[in-house]
Design a protein around this motif. Sequence first.
Motif, PDB file in Angstrom:
ATOM      1  N   ILE B 244     -21.436   8.792 -22.911  1.00 50.68           N
ATOM      2  CA  ILE B 244     -21.359   9.265 -24.316  1.00 50.68           C
ATOM      3  C   ILE B 244     -21.366   7.353 -25.278  1.00 50.68           C
ATOM      4  N   GLY B 245     -22.717   6.715 -24.960  1.00 53.21           N
ATOM      5  CA  GLY B 245     -22.837   5.562 -25.654  1.00 53.21           C
ATOM      6  C   GLY B 245     -23.115   5.862 -27.407  1.00 53.21           C
ATOM      7  N   PRO B 246     -22.624   4.341 -27.745  1.00 53.33           N
ATOM      8  CA  PRO B 246     -23.262   4.310 -29.096  1.00 53.33           C
ATOM      9  C   PRO B 246     -24.165   5.093 -29.851  1.00 53.33           C
ATOM     10  N   HIS B 247     -25.629   4.961 -29.222  1.00 57.97           N
ATOM     11  CA  HIS B 247     -27.072   5.315 -29.607  1.00 57.97           C
ATOM     12  C   HIS B 247     -27.328   6.446 -28.223  1.00 57.97           C
ATOM     13  N   ALA B 248     -26.977   6.356 -27.468  1.00 57.86           N
ATOM     14  CA  ALA B 248     -27.344   7.630 -26.039  1.00 57.86           C
ATOM     15  C   ALA B 248     -26.523   8.148 -25.234  1.00 57.86           C
ATOM     16  N   PHE B 249     -26.661   9.055 -25.289  1.00 58.48           N
ATOM     17  CA  PHE B 249     -26.094   9.358 -23.711  1.00 58.48           C
ATOM     18  C   PHE B 249     -26.841   9.580 -23.024  1.00 58.48           C
ATOM     19  N   THR B 250     -26.549   9.364 -21.617  1.00 58.97           N
ATOM     20  CA  THR B 250     -26.863  10.194 -19.952  1.00 58.97           C
ATOM     21  C   THR B 250     -26.665  10.919 -19.082  1.00 58.97           C
ATOM     22  N   GLY B 251     -26.752  11.372 -18.833  1.00 59.96           N
ATOM     23  CA  GLY B 251     -26.545  12.491 -17.761  1.00 59.96           C
ATOM     24  C   GLY B 251     -27.510  12.841 -17.024  1.00 59.96           C
ATOM     25  N   LEU B 252     -26.446  13.735 -16.327  1.00 62.20           N
ATOM     26  CA  LEU B 252     -27.311  13.911 -14.579  1.00 62.20           C
ATOM     27  C   LEU B 252     -27.656  15.283 -14.484  1.00 62.20           C
ATOM     28  N   THR B 253     -28.653  16.170 -14.816  1.00 62.10           N
ATOM     29  CA  THR B 253     -28.767  17.360 -15.029  1.00 62.10           C
ATOM     30  C   THR B 253     -29.378  18.452 -13.216  1.00 62.10           C
ATOM     31  N   GLY B 254     -29.136  19.426 -12.706  1.00 59.09           N
ATOM     32  CA  GLY B 254     -29.680  19.677 -11.923  1.00 59.09           C
ATOM     33  C   GLY B 254     -30.297  20.969 -11.758  1.00 59.09           C
ATOM     34  N   ASP B 255     -30.807  21.789 -13.686  1.00 60.71           N
ATOM     35  CA  ASP B 255     -31.030  22.593 -13.672  1.00 60.71           C
ATOM     36  C   ASP B 255     -32.563  21.682 -15.081  1.00 60.71           C
ATOM     37  N   PRO B 256     -32.904  21.344 -14.457  1.00 66.20           N
ATOM     38  CA  PRO B 256     -34.000  20.269 -15.117  1.00 66.20           C
ATOM     39  C   PRO B 256     -34.355  21.739 -16.378  1.00 66.20           C
ATOM     40  N   ALA B 257     -34.557  23.046 -15.778  1.00 68.22           N
ATOM     41  CA  ALA B 257     -34.960  23.937 -16.616  1.00 68.22           C
ATOM     42  C   ALA B 257     -34.637  23.750 -17.769  1.00 68.22           C
ATOM     43  N   ALA B 258     -32.936  24.273 -17.401  1.00 66.80           N
ATOM     44  CA  ALA B 258     -32.775  24.855 -18.163  1.00 66.80           C
ATOM     45  C   ALA B 258     -31.843  23.920 -19.482  1.00 66.80           C
ATOM     46  N   ILE B 259     -32.194  22.406 -19.360  1.00 65.42           N
ATOM     47  CA  ILE B 259     -32.434  21.335 -20.244  1.00 65.42           C
ATOM     48  C   ILE B 259     -32.773  20.771 -20.996  1.00 65.42           C
ATOM     49  N   ARG B 260     -34.881  21.912 -20.204  1.00 68.66           N
ATOM     50  CA  ARG B 260     -35.843  21.716 -20.749  1.00 68.66           C
ATOM     51  C   ARG B 260     -35.512  23.365 -22.503  1.00 68.66           C
ATOM     52  N   ARG B 261     -34.923  23.801 -21.958  1.00 70.77           N
ATOM     53  CA  ARG B 261     -34.823  24.954 -23.203  1.00 70.77           C
ATOM     54  C   ARG B 261     -33.548  24.645 -23.794  1.00 70.77           C
ATOM     55  N   ALA B 262     -32.464  23.755 -23.720  1.00 76.49           N
ATOM     56  CA  ALA B 262     -31.417  23.490 -24.952  1.00 76.49           C
ATOM     57  C   ALA B 262     -31.997  22.525 -26.142  1.00 76.49           C
ATOM     58  N   LEU B 263     -33.272  21.720 -25.140  1.00 72.71           N
ATOM     59  CA  LEU B 263     -33.308  20.635 -25.760  1.00 72.71           C
ATOM     60  C   LEU B 263     -35.088  20.509 -26.736  1.00 72.71           C
ATOM     61  N   ALA B 264     -35.304  21.697 -25.822  1.00 69.65           N
ATOM     62  CA  ALA B 264     -36.422  22.156 -27.244  1.00 69.65           C
ATOM     63  C   ALA B 264     -37.064  21.739 -28.747  1.00 69.65           C
ATOM     64  N   GLY B 265     -37.811  20.670 -28.414  1.00 73.46           N
ATOM     65  CA  GLY B 265     -37.689  20.125 -30.187  1.00 73.46           C
ATOM     66  C   GLY B 265     -37.074  18.956 -30.576  1.00 73.46           C
ATOM     67  N   HIS B 266     -36.189  18.360 -29.183  1.00 69.92           N
ATOM     68  CA  HIS B 266     -35.838  17.139 -29.892  1.00 69.92           C
ATOM     69  C   HIS B 266     -36.367  15.967 -28.279  1.00 69.92           C
ATOM     70  N   GLU B 267     -35.470  14.732 -29.362  1.00 69.01           N
ATOM     71  CA  GLU B 267     -36.565  14.281 -28.199  1.00 69.01           C
ATOM     72  C   GLU B 267     -35.096  13.655 -27.372  1.00 69.01           C
ATOM     73  N   ALA B 268     -35.841  13.664 -26.248  1.00 69.85           N
ATOM     74  CA  ALA B 268     -35.037  13.032 -24.946  1.00 69.85           C
ATOM     75  C   ALA B 268     -35.431  13.270 -24.337  1.00 69.85           C
ATOM     76  N   VAL B 269     -34.877  11.999 -22.938  1.00 73.82           N
ATOM     77  CA  VAL B 269     -35.480  11.858 -22.185  1.00 73.82           C
ATOM     78  C   VAL B 269     -35.223  12.115 -20.726  1.00 73.82           C
ATOM     79  N   ILE B 270     -36.324  13.311 -20.078  1.00 70.54           N
ATOM     80  CA  ILE B 270     -36.135  14.053 -18.736  1.00 70.54           C
ATOM     81  C   ILE B 270     -36.728  13.505 -17.148  1.00 70.54           C
ATOM     82  N   GLU B 271     -36.242  12.010 -16.601  1.00 69.43           N
ATOM     83  CA  GLU B 271     -36.601  11.114 -16.069  1.00 69.43           C
ATOM     84  C   GLU B 271     -35.771  11.893 -13.984  1.00 69.43           C
ATOM     85  N   ALA B 272     -36.947  11.602 -12.731  1.00 71.82           N
ATOM     86  CA  ALA B 272     -36.549  12.336 -12.085  1.00 71.82           C
ATOM     87  C   ALA B 272     -35.282  11.032 -11.528  1.00 71.82           C
TER      88      ALA B 272
END
Lengths: 234, 286
Positions: B244-272
């Motif tokens: 967690i940084g002052p302006h953004a968090f970064t983390g790794l997910t092995g469940d992209p579908a779940a994270i897409r659901r959880a972040l639906a409607g919000h601005e987030a970057v999901i990349e390989a």
Amino acid sequence: MLNLFLKDVKAGAIFLWAVVPLNVVAALQASRSGGAFFWANLACAALILVAVSMLEWKNDAEAFVHSLPVTRAMVVRGRYLTAAAIGVLSLLVGAAVGTARALALAAQGAPWPRWVAGDMALAFVLAFAVVAAVYLPCYFRWGFGRGNIVAALILAAGIIGSALAGPAAAGHPSVTAEGTLHGGVPPGRIPQGVAALVDRLGMAAGAVIVLALAAVILAVSAQAAARAYERQEF
Amino acid sequence: MDPILELRGVTKHYPGFSLRDVSFSLPRGFVCGLIGPNGAGKTTIVKLVLGLVRPEAGELRVCGDDPVTAERAVKDRIGFVHEVPAYYDHLRVGTLASIVRPFYSRWDQPLFEALVREFEVPAGTRFGSLSRGTRTKAALALALAHHAELLVLDEPTAGLDPVFRRSLLERLAAYVGDGRCSVLFSTHVTGDLERMADYVTFVRDGRLVFSSTREELGDRWFVVRGDPRLLDDAVRRSLAGVEIGPHAFTGLTGDPAAIRRALAGHEAVIEAATLEDIMYYTGRPC
């Protein structure tokens, strides 16, 4: 096994060449004491055996050796073959240098020295077999560093124990109570014992017994070394 | 597929470290990258494959044989390059080859000479006088010259210049191209594996984290970046090694579908995720 022996010959060539100058020095020393030549010749052979074994340790090349298509048992047998070759080479060079020195002494009117004789060659074979039989299992069990220390302690204990057990010259007429004579049989249980054996049974029977004894000692030692090395990991 | 290398439940204990229950396999004709942080157990796996150490439990097969009971036959089919190649420093490269040659049933002297020329290894120079990179090249020539079916490389690209590193990777790709040979490539330089590994095996603390194809990894692992205020319980549960940084968090997910659901409607970057991302974030506490 032959390939491992050839590996030792190629890698250790630099040390194998040292047999010649070391024996020349020993032969020059022998003009002062007959025993010096025998023991210096033996020490030279032992030194070369240790030096050849050192190469893998110094170069950290054990992983390389064991990545080759060899088993641990083959590595052990290869090193015993190398030890045998070092013994034979040292014996031959020692015999040549010793004979040259003896001829030089004879030319000055001195009698043919007792330390250049067939029974002393047999004594050398037996003594080197004992050294290799003690050293190699220690090397294969504990590696070069600790193995050298343990082997040196065992050999030192053997020499001290032998000295404490009684006079080295016991029963052999050619050696005085002081144990060392110019031109006499070298001091020590092995040369004295072999000389006594050959005196009693003759050269042929003595040779058979001594060579068989050396072979048995090395075979038992090789078994112990192989068993110890089988548990080693690299 | 015919596995050239197969580990099943392999366990090995040392004082202070244990490799536990490691299972993975490598089919013929592929490159497997073995990755993990220092002390993860990569070198222990390499040593097990080479028979330098013996497993205490589990089963290990190399070219279909047990490297303990069929040690010679297995090693005849393995080419090995150590991280710091150690032979006899006082010997010339050509002499080293003459030592190694009689051990292998399929040693190819013309191939060795061609490799030495291609890698620009001075065959008449003492091994100890060579630079680290040239030592690795000499070790590679020795390892490749006997037509090994399995090439085991322990950090081989360390000390190599980028030009040779790239050409080595191309050579390894060609090496496995006939479908008969495989490469087990242990490395920290995950960029090399991004270029050429077909399989990736990740070990950490002596345990297997995963072993799968690079495509599967690309489909499964993603790096997620977004506003720290989005880090609710549902998002956190789907992430590993969150920073967690002052302006953004970064983390790794092995469940992209779940994270897409959880972040639906919000601005987030999901990349390989890259292999380095996977190593880094899975090693961090959540």
